[in-house]
Scaffold this active site. Sequence first.
Site, PDB file in Angstrom:
ATOM      1  N   SER A  23       0.839  -1.209   0.000  1.00 56.50           N
ATOM      2  CA  SER A  23       0.000   0.000   0.000  1.00 56.50           C
ATOM      3  C   SER A  23       0.870   1.252   0.000  1.00 56.50           C
ATOM      4  CB  SER A  23      -0.927   0.015   1.219  1.00 56.50           C
ATOM      5  OG  SER A  23      -1.783  -1.108   1.193  1.00 56.50           O
ATOM      6  N   ASP A  89      -6.160  -1.168  -4.655  1.00 51.96           N
ATOM      7  CA  ASP A  89      -5.500  -1.835  -3.525  1.00 51.96           C
ATOM      8  C   ASP A  89      -6.310  -3.055  -3.084  1.00 51.96           C
ATOM      9  OD1 ASP A  89      -3.438  -2.153  -1.725  1.00 51.96           O
ATOM     10  OD2 ASP A  89      -4.303  -0.819  -0.217  1.00 51.96           O
ATOM     11  N   GLU A  90      -5.644  -3.998  -2.420  1.00 49.35           N
ATOM     12  CA  GLU A  90      -6.263  -5.240  -1.958  1.00 49.35           C
ATOM     13  C   GLU A  90      -6.933  -5.978  -3.115  1.00 49.35           C
ATOM     14  OE1 GLU A  90      -5.502  -6.203   0.875  1.00 49.35           O
ATOM     15  OE2 GLU A  90      -5.299  -4.479   2.225  1.00 49.35           O
ATOM     16  N   CYS A 146      11.332 -11.267   7.863  1.00 54.13           N
ATOM     17  CA  CYS A 146      10.837 -12.432   8.618  1.00 54.13           C
ATOM     18  C   CYS A 146      10.892 -12.122  10.110  1.00 54.13           C
ATOM     19  CB  CYS A 146      11.673 -13.662   8.306  1.00 54.13           C
ATOM     20  SG  CYS A 146      11.190 -15.083   9.310  1.00 54.13           S
ATOM     21  N   CYS A 149      13.468 -14.853  11.932  1.00 53.95           N
ATOM     22  CA  CYS A 149      14.927 -14.906  11.737  1.00 53.95           C
ATOM     23  C   CYS A 149      15.521 -13.653  11.095  1.00 53.95           C
ATOM     24  CB  CYS A 149      15.300 -16.137  10.918  1.00 53.95           C
ATOM     25  SG  CYS A 149      14.932 -15.955   9.162  1.00 53.95           S
TER      26      CYS A 149
HETATM   27 ZN    ZN Z   1      12.759 -16.745   8.749  1.00 54.01          ZN
END
Ligand code: ZN
Length: 200
Positions: A23, A89-90, A146, A149
Amino acid sequence: MTIKKQSKGTLEVICGSMFSGKSEELIRQLKRSKIAQKETIAFKHSLDNRAAIEYVVSHNDNRIPAFPIQDPQEILQLLTPDIKVIGIDEAQFFSHELIDVVLELVENGKHVIIAGLNLDFRAVPFGPMPTLMALADNVTKLSAVCIVCGDEAYFSQRLVNGKPAKYNDPLIKVGAQESYQARCRDCYSIDKKSVWQSSL
Ligand code: ZN
């Protein structure tokens, strides 16, 4: 020297996982078009009520006015001839009818910018997005970070009561605490691999 004919438009798709800034990028593109003195209009699927219904709102709380709609035909009805740039959008929530509407706009010289999730929480291609990506002049695939990690995240992890959702979980679980996280391929978890043919 030949006079340039009325040219056709272009289709641009901005996709990625949740929290990847789709967005935000759509808003940036539409603001640039405005600076270039091009008339713009924005739409969003009216399922999305994460914030003000009449705006496209990014997670950074950047916003731009948008018409909340469900039927892609409403785009054609709300369009005026002076509008050159159309943001949606969406887009993953719309029916496949969106594809025909978008192609008609591009055929008529409009610049169409689509933003949406390319994959749902099961990692299955989402609604009209894969087809729009295939037809686009330009695709921008954004990644999030992420949450587990710190690597590049391309998947939207659905959590129900804090645990990874199952492939066949209903989209609305009554009484369940539900949330989403951006995760990389290693940290993304689902109890069954997606069979991509099932999404067609
Ligand atoms: Zn990860």
